[in-house]
Design an enzyme around this catalytic site. Structure first.
Site, mmCIF file in Angstrom:
data_model
loop_
_atom_site.group_PDB
_atom_site.id
_atom_site.type_symbol
_atom_site.label_atom_id
_atom_site.label_comp_id
_atom_site.label_asym_id
_atom_site.label_seq_id
_atom_site.Cartn_x
_atom_site.Cartn_y
_atom_site.Cartn_z
ATOM 1 C CB CYS A 72 -0.977 -0.040 1.171
ATOM 2 S SG CYS A 72 -2.403 1.055 0.968
ATOM 3 C CG HIS A 79 -3.292 -3.864 3.268
ATOM 4 N ND1 HIS A 79 -2.324 -3.258 4.051
ATOM 5 C CD2 HIS A 79 -3.935 -2.860 2.639
ATOM 6 C CE1 HIS A 79 -2.395 -1.945 3.901
ATOM 7 N NE2 HIS A 79 -3.370 -1.679 3.040
ATOM 8 C CD GLU A 130 -0.760 -5.952 5.746
ATOM 9 O OE1 GLU A 130 -1.021 -4.748 5.910
ATOM 10 O OE2 GLU A 130 -0.490 -6.458 4.628
#
Length: 232
Positions: free
Chosen positions: A86, A203, A205
């Site tokens: 990002c 993302h 994660e």
């Protein structure tokens, strides 16, 4: 295998991403303050999402001058692995580690959603845990995620197979409706020619822990870890 996560003033995804290598993969992981200049102990450097330096001037424009990013550039030039997520992707383009730029979303709105992505290439550590053409779902949260590059740069990216992820429908098709920010060529993530630097707007994660309802993102980290351990 040691991971480092850079922390800028304004970072807000640094702890989230550190949780993956440290807690889920049980790997040594340390937080790297933006003023640090010695990152020689790290194997993988992650530039996280957030609003580095408040996103003043342009997203990532100030972060590129930090001592930690200068050390990250040197790390990448030595063949070390770098992941920008990002805002981290924006920082990598500003630092010259990846081509192109991230611009305001097509509709000029901040987009927060879960989107399908088609995996374009699987012969790199980042994507070796996926299947070619596989569609995965990852969260996005950005206002300036529209990938832009001139025609020659886009052609070079395609010719050298540097696009690793594209926005798509759940069945892998590229349509305007499936492109959440207007990115050219539906680009969601690219690597450098050497394959050791990856930048992506989604993302991974946030889709790594079963507690979050999805584990599509953990395979990116597992693939990298398995590749690096295999070379030791």
């Amino acid at each position: 295998m040691k991971f480092g996560v850079i922390v800028f003033p304004g970072s807000n995804c640094d702890r989230d991403v550190a949780m993956v290598p440290r807690d889920l993969l049980q790997q040594p992981t340390r937080m790297v303050w933006h003023e640090e200049s010695d990152l020689s102990d790290l194997d993988v450097i992650i530039v996280p999402g957030g609003f580095s330096y408040g996103d003043y001037l342009r997203c990532g424009a100030i972060a590129r001058f930090s001592p930690a990013m200068k050390a990250t550039v040197q790390h990448a030039e030595r063949g070390g692995f770098v992941l920008g997520i990002c805002n981290g992707f924006q920082v990598l383009t500003e630092a010259g580690l990846l081509p192109g730029a991230l611009m305001r979303n097509r509709d000029l709105h901040f987009v927060c959603d879960r989107v399908p992505l088609r995996v374009e290439r699987t012969n790199l550590p980042w994507t070796q845990e996926y299947q070619g053409g596989q569609v995965i779902t990852l969260p996005i949260a950005h206002g300036e995620g529209c990938y832009y590059a001139d025609a020659d740069t886009l052609k070079s990216l395609e010719d050298h197979h540097q696009v690793l992820f594209r926005y798509s429908t759940p069945t892998g098709e590229q349509t305007d409706a499936a492109n959440p920010n207007g990115s050219l060529n539906h680009i969601a993530g690219i690597c450098n020619r050497q394959g050791n630097v990856l930048g992506m707007m989604p993302h991974p994660e946030r889709a790594a822990d079963p507690a979050l309802g999805s584990t599509d993102g953990i395979h990116l980290f597992k693939g990298l870890l398995n590749a690096l351990v295999g070379t030791r």
